[in-house]
Design a protein around this motif. Structure first.
Motif, PDB file in Angstrom:
ATOM      1  N   GLY A   1       0.806  -1.208   0.000  1.00  0.00           N
ATOM      2  CA  GLY A   1       0.000   0.000   0.000  1.00  0.00           C
ATOM      3  C   GLY A   1       0.840   1.259   0.000  1.00  0.00           C
ATOM      4  N   TRP A   2       0.187   2.347  -0.376  1.00  0.00           N
ATOM      5  CA  TRP A   2       0.760   3.687  -0.275  1.00  0.00           C
ATOM      6  C   TRP A   2      -0.148   4.516   0.628  1.00  0.00           C
ATOM      7  CZ3 TRP A   2       5.406   5.256  -2.125  1.00  0.00           C
ATOM      8  CH2 TRP A   2       6.018   4.482  -3.112  1.00  0.00           C
ATOM      9  N   PHE A   3       0.484   5.232   1.526  1.00  0.00           N
ATOM     10  CA  PHE A   3      -0.195   6.162   2.408  1.00  0.00           C
ATOM     11  C   PHE A   3       0.485   7.519   2.288  1.00  0.00           C
ATOM     12  CE2 PHE A   3      -3.024   3.600   5.161  1.00  0.00           C
ATOM     13  CZ  PHE A   3      -2.677   2.334   4.718  1.00  0.00           C
ATOM     14  N   ARG A   4      -0.182   8.553   2.766  1.00  0.00           N
ATOM     15  CA  ARG A   4       0.442   9.874   2.768  1.00  0.00           C
ATOM     16  C   ARG A   4       0.065  10.623   4.042  1.00  0.00           C
ATOM     17  NH1 ARG A   4      -2.889  12.679  -2.257  1.00  0.00           N
ATOM     18  NH2 ARG A   4      -4.913  12.917  -1.211  1.00  0.00           N
ATOM     19  N   GLN A   5       0.960  11.520   4.412  1.00  0.00           N
ATOM     20  CA  GLN A   5       0.738  12.290   5.626  1.00  0.00           C
ATOM     21  C   GLN A   5       1.185  13.723   5.388  1.00  0.00           C
ATOM     22  OE1 GLN A   5       2.573  10.676   9.162  1.00  0.00           O
ATOM     23  NE2 GLN A   5       1.115  11.726  10.486  1.00  0.00           N
ATOM     24  N   ALA A   6       0.226  14.634   5.496  1.00  0.00           N
ATOM     25  CA  ALA A   6       0.511  16.059   5.390  1.00  0.00           C
ATOM     26  C   ALA A   6       0.803  16.603   6.782  1.00  0.00           C
ATOM     27  CB  ALA A   6      -0.674  16.778   4.766  1.00  0.00           C
ATOM     28  N   PRO A   7       1.498  17.736   6.864  1.00  0.00           N
ATOM     29  CA  PRO A   7       1.838  18.299   8.181  1.00  0.00           C
ATOM     30  C   PRO A   7       0.595  18.535   9.027  1.00  0.00           C
ATOM     31  CG  PRO A   7       3.097  19.394   6.479  1.00  0.00           C
ATOM     32  CD  PRO A   7       2.103  18.509   5.772  1.00  0.00           C
ATOM     33  N   GLY A   8       0.641  18.051  10.258  1.00  0.00           N
ATOM     34  CA  GLY A   8      -0.458  18.256  11.187  1.00  0.00           C
ATOM     35  C   GLY A   8      -1.668  17.380  10.954  1.00  0.00           C
ATOM     36  N   LYS A   9      -1.554  16.435  10.021  1.00  0.00           N
ATOM     37  CA  LYS A   9      -2.687  15.566   9.702  1.00  0.00           C
ATOM     38  C   LYS A   9      -2.321  14.102   9.924  1.00  0.00           C
ATOM     39  CE  LYS A   9      -4.870  18.664   6.382  1.00  0.00           C
ATOM     40  NZ  LYS A   9      -5.485  18.768   5.025  1.00  0.00           N
ATOM     41  N   GLU A  10      -3.352  13.264   9.946  1.00  0.00           N
ATOM     42  CA  GLU A  10      -3.129  11.836  10.118  1.00  0.00           C
ATOM     43  C   GLU A  10      -2.610  11.214   8.816  1.00  0.00           C
ATOM     44  OE1 GLU A  10      -6.557  10.928  13.501  1.00  0.00           O
ATOM     45  OE2 GLU A  10      -6.714  10.051  11.504  1.00  0.00           O
ATOM     46  N   ARG A  11      -2.060  10.019   8.967  1.00  0.00           N
ATOM     47  CA  ARG A  11      -1.594   9.274   7.806  1.00  0.00           C
ATOM     48  C   ARG A  11      -2.811   8.658   7.109  1.00  0.00           C
ATOM     49  NH1 ARG A  11       3.805   5.776   8.390  1.00  0.00           N
ATOM     50  NH2 ARG A  11       4.360   7.826   9.224  1.00  0.00           N
ATOM     51  N   ASP A  12      -2.988   8.993   5.853  1.00  0.00           N
ATOM     52  CA  ASP A  12      -4.171   8.575   5.103  1.00  0.00           C
ATOM     53  C   ASP A  12      -3.846   7.535   4.041  1.00  0.00           C
ATOM     54  OD1 ASP A  12      -5.494  11.958   5.061  1.00  0.00           O
ATOM     55  OD2 ASP A  12      -5.862  10.322   6.486  1.00  0.00           O
ATOM     56  N   PHE A  13      -4.788   6.661   3.831  1.00  0.00           N
ATOM     57  CA  PHE A  13      -4.689   5.656   2.776  1.00  0.00           C
ATOM     58  C   PHE A  13      -4.752   6.333   1.415  1.00  0.00           C
ATOM     59  CE2 PHE A  13      -5.218   1.784   0.538  1.00  0.00           C
ATOM     60  CZ  PHE A  13      -6.243   1.979  -0.380  1.00  0.00           C
TER      61      PHE A  13
ATOM     62  N   MET B   1       1.361   9.038 -10.396  1.00  0.00           N
ATOM     63  CA  MET B   1       0.472  10.112  -9.950  1.00  0.00           C
ATOM     64  C   MET B   1       0.356  11.152 -11.064  1.00  0.00           C
ATOM     65  SD  MET B   1       1.742  10.562  -6.001  1.00  0.00           S
ATOM     66  CE  MET B   1       3.307  11.285  -6.466  1.00  0.00           C
ATOM     67  N   ASN B   2      -0.835  11.300 -11.585  1.00  0.00           N
ATOM     68  CA  ASN B   2      -1.105  12.259 -12.655  1.00  0.00           C
ATOM     69  C   ASN B   2      -2.071  13.332 -12.174  1.00  0.00           C
ATOM     70  OD1 ASN B   2       0.458  10.660 -14.425  1.00  0.00           O
ATOM     71  ND2 ASN B   2      -1.338   9.448 -15.001  1.00  0.00           N
ATOM     72  N   SER B   3      -2.140  14.407 -12.912  1.00  0.00           N
ATOM     73  CA  SER B   3      -3.054  15.515 -12.587  1.00  0.00           C
ATOM     74  C   SER B   3      -2.926  15.908 -11.122  1.00  0.00           C
ATOM     75  CB  SER B   3      -4.499  15.108 -12.911  1.00  0.00           C
ATOM     76  OG  SER B   3      -4.631  14.756 -14.270  1.00  0.00           O
ATOM     77  N   LEU B   4      -1.708  16.106 -10.696  1.00  0.00           N
ATOM     78  CA  LEU B   4      -1.463  16.391  -9.281  1.00  0.00           C
ATOM     79  C   LEU B   4      -2.041  17.734  -8.875  1.00  0.00           C
ATOM     80  CD1 LEU B   4       2.104  14.931  -9.048  1.00  0.00           C
ATOM     81  CD2 LEU B   4       0.217  14.305  -7.540  1.00  0.00           C
ATOM     82  N   LYS B   5      -2.496  17.779  -7.628  1.00  0.00           N
ATOM     83  CA  LYS B   5      -3.107  18.970  -7.059  1.00  0.00           C
ATOM     84  C   LYS B   5      -2.310  19.411  -5.829  1.00  0.00           C
ATOM     85  CE  LYS B   5      -7.654  17.135  -8.296  1.00  0.00           C
ATOM     86  NZ  LYS B   5      -9.005  16.744  -7.772  1.00  0.00           N
ATOM     87  N   PRO B   6      -2.393  20.674  -5.457  1.00  0.00           N
ATOM     88  CA  PRO B   6      -1.685  21.113  -4.243  1.00  0.00           C
ATOM     89  C   PRO B   6      -2.073  20.304  -3.008  1.00  0.00           C
ATOM     90  CG  PRO B   6      -2.373  23.009  -5.514  1.00  0.00           C
ATOM     91  CD  PRO B   6      -2.976  21.805  -6.193  1.00  0.00           C
ATOM     92  N   GLU B   7      -3.295  19.837  -2.946  1.00  0.00           N
ATOM     93  CA  GLU B   7      -3.730  19.051  -1.789  1.00  0.00           C
ATOM     94  C   GLU B   7      -3.124  17.650  -1.766  1.00  0.00           C
ATOM     95  OE1 GLU B   7      -5.685  20.706  -3.956  1.00  0.00           O
ATOM     96  OE2 GLU B   7      -7.558  19.599  -4.355  1.00  0.00           O
ATOM     97  N   ASP B   8      -2.414  17.266  -2.815  1.00  0.00           N
ATOM     98  CA  ASP B   8      -1.692  15.992  -2.807  1.00  0.00           C
ATOM     99  C   ASP B   8      -0.342  16.115  -2.104  1.00  0.00           C
ATOM    100  OD1 ASP B   8      -2.853  15.455  -6.149  1.00  0.00           O
ATOM    101  OD2 ASP B   8      -3.620  14.510  -4.321  1.00  0.00           O
TER     102      ASP B   8
END
Length: 125
Positions: A35-47, A83-90
């Protein structure tokens, strides 16, 4: 024991693409769901996305569906996230993870027992 090392992160403009790679060591890699997860500053690690070992069935978080593609090459012990069509929220640190229950469609971080060190993805607007 499985060791994971991510690569491919970086800075990209919105609308751009990146391909993350995860190199795995260990003889039983092919039996793990990945799996791949991501974690933004101050946020939980998301699937983000995952793929089973048996039939290589991929599944995605709604936020990345139709933009991201997960794949694996068991012969090379590699997992990829296109990862295509990347957004700032990514923007986040992206982690590769291994789930010993190879057939499970694990969306919780608690399902995964091995983790990489993470790679930073930054998407500018």
């Amino acid at each position: 024991q499985v060791q994971l090392v991510e690569s491919g992160g970086g800075l990209v403009q919105a609308g751009g693409s990146l391909r993350l790679s995860c190199a795995a060591s260990g003889r039983t890699f092919s039996s793990y769901a990945m799996g791949w997860f991501r974690q933004a500053p101050g946020k939980e690690r998301d699937f983000v996305a995952a793929i089973t070992w048996s039939n290589g069935w991929p599944y995605y978080a709604d936020s990345v569906k139709d933009r991201f593609t997960i794949s694996r090459d068991n012969a090379k012990n590699m997992v990829y996230l296109q990862m295509n069509s990347l957004k700032p929220e990514d923007t986040a640190v992206y982690y590769c993870a291994a789930d010993p229950v190879g057939w499970r469609e694990g969306r919780s971080a608690n399902d995964y027992i091995y983790w990489g060190q993470g790679t930073q993805v930054t998407v500018s607007s």
